[in-house]
Design a protein around this motif. Sequence first.
Motif, PDB file in Angstrom:
ATOM      1  N   HIS A 179      24.274  47.944  34.738  1.00 41.69           N
ATOM      2  CA  HIS A 179      25.809  48.399  35.514  1.00 41.69           C
ATOM      3  C   HIS A 179      26.620  47.665  35.351  1.00 41.69           C
ATOM      4  CE1 HIS A 179      27.280  49.049  39.203  1.00 41.69           C
ATOM      5  NE2 HIS A 179      26.616  49.852  39.441  1.00 41.69           N
ATOM      6  N   ILE A 180      27.223  47.603  35.566  1.00 44.45           N
ATOM      7  CA  ILE A 180      28.136  45.909  35.193  1.00 44.45           C
ATOM      8  C   ILE A 180      28.329  45.083  36.743  1.00 44.45           C
ATOM      9  CG2 ILE A 180      30.095  47.201  33.921  1.00 44.45           C
ATOM     10  CD1 ILE A 180      32.280  47.619  36.161  1.00 44.45           C
ATOM     11  N   ILE A 181      27.968  45.637  37.550  1.00 41.71           N
ATOM     12  CA  ILE A 181      27.611  45.043  38.863  1.00 41.71           C
ATOM     13  C   ILE A 181      26.407  44.741  38.919  1.00 41.71           C
ATOM     14  CG2 ILE A 181      29.976  44.883  40.017  1.00 41.71           C
ATOM     15  CD1 ILE A 181      28.625  45.926  42.076  1.00 41.71           C
ATOM     16  N   ARG A 203      44.258  48.536  34.945  1.00 39.48           N
ATOM     17  CA  ARG A 203      44.111  48.082  36.150  1.00 39.48           C
ATOM     18  C   ARG A 203      42.652  47.537  36.750  1.00 39.48           C
ATOM     19  NH1 ARG A 203      47.635  52.641  37.518  1.00 39.48           N
ATOM     20  NH2 ARG A 203      46.474  53.839  37.765  1.00 39.48           N
ATOM     21  N   CYS A 204      41.618  48.320  35.769  1.00 43.52           N
ATOM     22  CA  CYS A 204      40.564  48.528  36.337  1.00 43.52           C
ATOM     23  C   CYS A 204      39.740  46.780  36.387  1.00 43.52           C
ATOM     24  CB  CYS A 204      39.256  49.033  34.805  1.00 43.52           C
ATOM     25  SG  CYS A 204      37.123  48.997  35.776  1.00 43.52           S
ATOM     26  N   ILE A 205      39.510  47.077  38.050  1.00 50.02           N
ATOM     27  CA  ILE A 205      38.976  45.086  38.679  1.00 50.02           C
ATOM     28  C   ILE A 205      37.328  45.601  38.098  1.00 50.02           C
ATOM     29  CG2 ILE A 205      41.002  44.862  39.491  1.00 50.02           C
ATOM     30  CD1 ILE A 205      39.077  45.758  41.985  1.00 50.02           C
ATOM     31  N   ARG A 206      36.330  46.510  37.509  1.00 45.84           N
ATOM     32  CA  ARG A 206      35.092  46.534  36.957  1.00 45.84           C
ATOM     33  C   ARG A 206      34.532  45.869  38.431  1.00 45.84           C
ATOM     34  NH1 ARG A 206      37.185  46.799  32.887  1.00 45.84           N
ATOM     35  NH2 ARG A 206      37.381  45.616  31.190  1.00 45.84           N
ATOM     36  N   CYS A 207      34.541  47.138  39.523  1.00 46.48           N
ATOM     37  CA  CYS A 207      33.606  46.937  40.268  1.00 46.48           C
ATOM     38  C   CYS A 207      32.568  47.763  41.092  1.00 46.48           C
ATOM     39  CB  CYS A 207      34.984  47.648  41.828  1.00 46.48           C
ATOM     40  SG  CYS A 207      34.622  49.236  41.913  1.00 46.48           S
ATOM     41  N   CYS A 246      37.766  55.350  43.079  1.00 46.98           N
ATOM     42  CA  CYS A 246      38.175  54.245  42.336  1.00 46.98           C
ATOM     43  C   CYS A 246      39.272  53.469  42.692  1.00 46.98           C
ATOM     44  CB  CYS A 246      38.830  54.800  40.580  1.00 46.98           C
ATOM     45  SG  CYS A 246      39.447  53.428  40.340  1.00 46.98           S
ATOM     46  N   PRO A 247      38.817  51.813  43.096  1.00 47.95           N
ATOM     47  CA  PRO A 247      40.020  51.426  44.530  1.00 47.95           C
ATOM     48  C   PRO A 247      41.573  50.822  43.364  1.00 47.95           C
ATOM     49  CG  PRO A 247      38.510  49.920  42.776  1.00 47.95           C
ATOM     50  CD  PRO A 247      38.083  51.327  42.468  1.00 47.95           C
ATOM     51  N   MET A 248      41.163  50.764  42.284  1.00 45.83           N
ATOM     52  CA  MET A 248      42.632  50.888  41.438  1.00 45.83           C
ATOM     53  C   MET A 248      43.412  52.807  41.333  1.00 45.83           C
ATOM     54  SD  MET A 248      42.924  48.334  41.519  1.00 45.83           S
ATOM     55  CE  MET A 248      44.137  48.490  40.948  1.00 45.83           C
TER      56      MET A 248
HETATM   57  S1  SF4 Z   1      36.117  52.742  39.948  1.00 44.71           S
HETATM   58 FE1  SF4 Z   1      38.359  52.107  38.920  1.00 44.71          FE
HETATM   59  S2  SF4 Z   1      37.851  49.392  39.359  1.00 44.71           S
HETATM   60 FE2  SF4 Z   1      36.103  50.154  39.396  1.00 44.71          FE
HETATM   61  S3  SF4 Z   1      35.202  50.056  37.532  1.00 44.71           S
HETATM   62 FE3  SF4 Z   1      35.383  51.974  38.109  1.00 44.71          FE
HETATM   63  S4  SF4 Z   1      37.487  52.489  37.085  1.00 44.71           S
HETATM   64 FE4  SF4 Z   1      37.119  49.588  37.374  1.00 44.71          FE
END
Ligand code: SF4
Lengths: 250, 472
Positions: free
Chosen positions: B150-152, B313-317, B374-376
């Motif tokens: 998972h990325i976070i 735009r992805c901020i990896r949330c 997606c926040p972006m």
């Molecule tokens: S929800 Fe949007 S900003 Fe967050 S990790 Fe996924 S693509 Fe990136």
Amino acid sequence: MRAALFVTCLVDLFRPSVGFAAVRLLERLGAEVVVPPEQTCCGQPAYNNGDFENARAIARQVIAAFAGYDHVVVPSGSCAGMLVKHYPELFRDEPETLAAAQNLAARTRELSAFLAEHTGDRVADAHFAGKVAMHDSCSARRELGVHAAPRTLLDAVGAERIELKDAEVCCGFGGTFCVKYPDISTRMVSDKAAAVIASGADVLVSGDLGCLMNIAGRLKRMGSPVRIYHLAELLAGMTDAPDIGTGDKT
Amino acid sequence: MKPTSHAFSDNARRALNDATLQQALAKAGVGFVDKRRAALSELPEFDALREAGRAIKDHTLANLDHYLLRFEQQLVTSGGQLHWADTPDEACAAVLDICRKAGARMVAKGKSMVGEEIAVNDALEAAGLEVVETDLGEYIIQVAHEPPSHIIAPAVHKTRAQIARLFEDLHHQPGLTRPLETVPQIVDEARQVLREKFLAADVGITGANFLIAETGSTVIVTNEGNGDLSATLPRVHIVLASIEKVVPNLEDASVLLRLLARSATGQEITSYTTFFTGPRRRADADGPEQFHVVLVDNGRSRMLGGAFHEMLRCIRCGACLNHCPVYSAVGGHAYGWVYPGPMGAVLTPLMVGLDEGRPLPNASTLCGRCEEVCPMSIPLPKLLRELRRQEFARGLHPPRSRWALAAWAFFARRPQLYRWATRLGTRLLNRLSGGRGRFRSLPFAQAWTTARDLPAPQGDTFMAQWQRRKQP
Ligand code: SF4
């Protein structure tokens, strides 16, 4: 008022009664229903598998077949979404067809949205007493923002409406996804079927036959007594007929 | 990390049958979703914030060269050094070079997805350096020899019991063996082991959530404070960042930080938000002697202005992972590379190639929940479909599905023929069903019928019945 019905391939092939239910509901509104014969499918199988060329060819066919009707009504959020959102996207770089696609998009409505728009709560003389759970397809909910309409209509026929847990989660149908990734799809539809059973509903309805065949298939396999109909069938008072997945001899 | 994305189906099946993994996933998924929902319900202006965030990113990406150069200028002015890296190899070489020149033997590392992307740990270890992950999740998977899922929350695929067992085996030595039952006990245990490493490390490597062009600063958010220790205790601090992380100024960063925390963990603000600007100055009480930023491209500049531009735009949330029904079912490892879930299904084929990553864009119902959260406002389903288009155009589909699609399209484009063929098919199937209304199995539909009945056609097609109704 003239309304052209886009039958959708699944209704055409698997469950014509949904088409006739839609016709009945539209005629009850006083509409003259036309079914343009040049229709086959909206083209999603091609589009969602990356074959944009065939998707465009089929889209052109649909645009031509439905030219000139004030209203185009579709008993599926998924196919309506294709006409409304994705046809214009497909012809982004072809100004002439784009205009026609946008024109079609502006005239096209998902069935329950159309009914709610034109009848308010005077939808039907049908009456349904029973606990009904409404499943929203992802395209109806997210692409078209259709959420209140089917509920207004269900209330109007007197149904006891139940909301499913995790209602916003996909049922796992996803067009060809369900056969390309059957294990994941099975897991998703099992979760959905479990939510339906846990809800205590007698009947499950949805505006999309794809989701319904998927969920019905799983519910029947699990031996669940929940009956499954397209929303249009319930609204048109056609729930005496066998539900999805049940035959004359079962 | 050698990708196994091509084997997604097998990976997924294994994951679905792994009871422990399923237990871990079920618990984590619900937590993230509920927390985000609660955080959003307390912030009515979330949508406005989202619009603002998107505008900031769009503006920055449209002027990326300008802001990157500005960042470099300011970084250098504040005494830092910038290293441009086109490829993962170049990035690793830059990191190694810095470590060598510093005579480093041990590296303390904070969490960095770019670090995973360029496989910096492997490069450092191959060169004989000891690398210690200082983020608890990263530490867990490092000692378990696993990639993040998972990325976070890199170790989200592990249950508490699994982690306790892992630590008991690993740290089994006098003074460190205590019962590990609760989360605080586990955290404490890790803390004791890691504290020594912080003090012994020569180089600290961290990631960056944002780079600020106006000040030349880098920003990270953590919930453990480990990033701060990794950055300030060792003599040399290296920041790994990718080029799309830059934003014009502090104000912009604060908008994105608000979006990030709520979308990622449902927090109003992450526990530690740290800004690093250059190395230690004369008046500073602590801080590194050297401050380096390794700026990684790895295919991103090629995405600029193209079909996948919006992905930058992805901020990896991680919100798209947490809300994805496929990710929730199979977990991150099934995706077979660094980035899982919807964002990973877009990025993986772009970074490791469509041949390897082919299954990922297909393994989606395009349900759109990712785009919704997606926040972006990244149109992930559209990007997945675009990858499918490229895959189709390059003829990468398996022959059988290609053939089936072509046959279907042949009929769908010929209404007369279609009418005739579908009538034949539906009547045949209806007869085969013997009035039972459904099939328990059908030879050509096993993918469907293994776990589901297949509703049978009612009889004649709608179009045929309608025709009869019109002409009695
Ligand atoms: S929800 Fe949007 S900003 Fe967050 S990790 Fe996924 S693509 Fe990136």
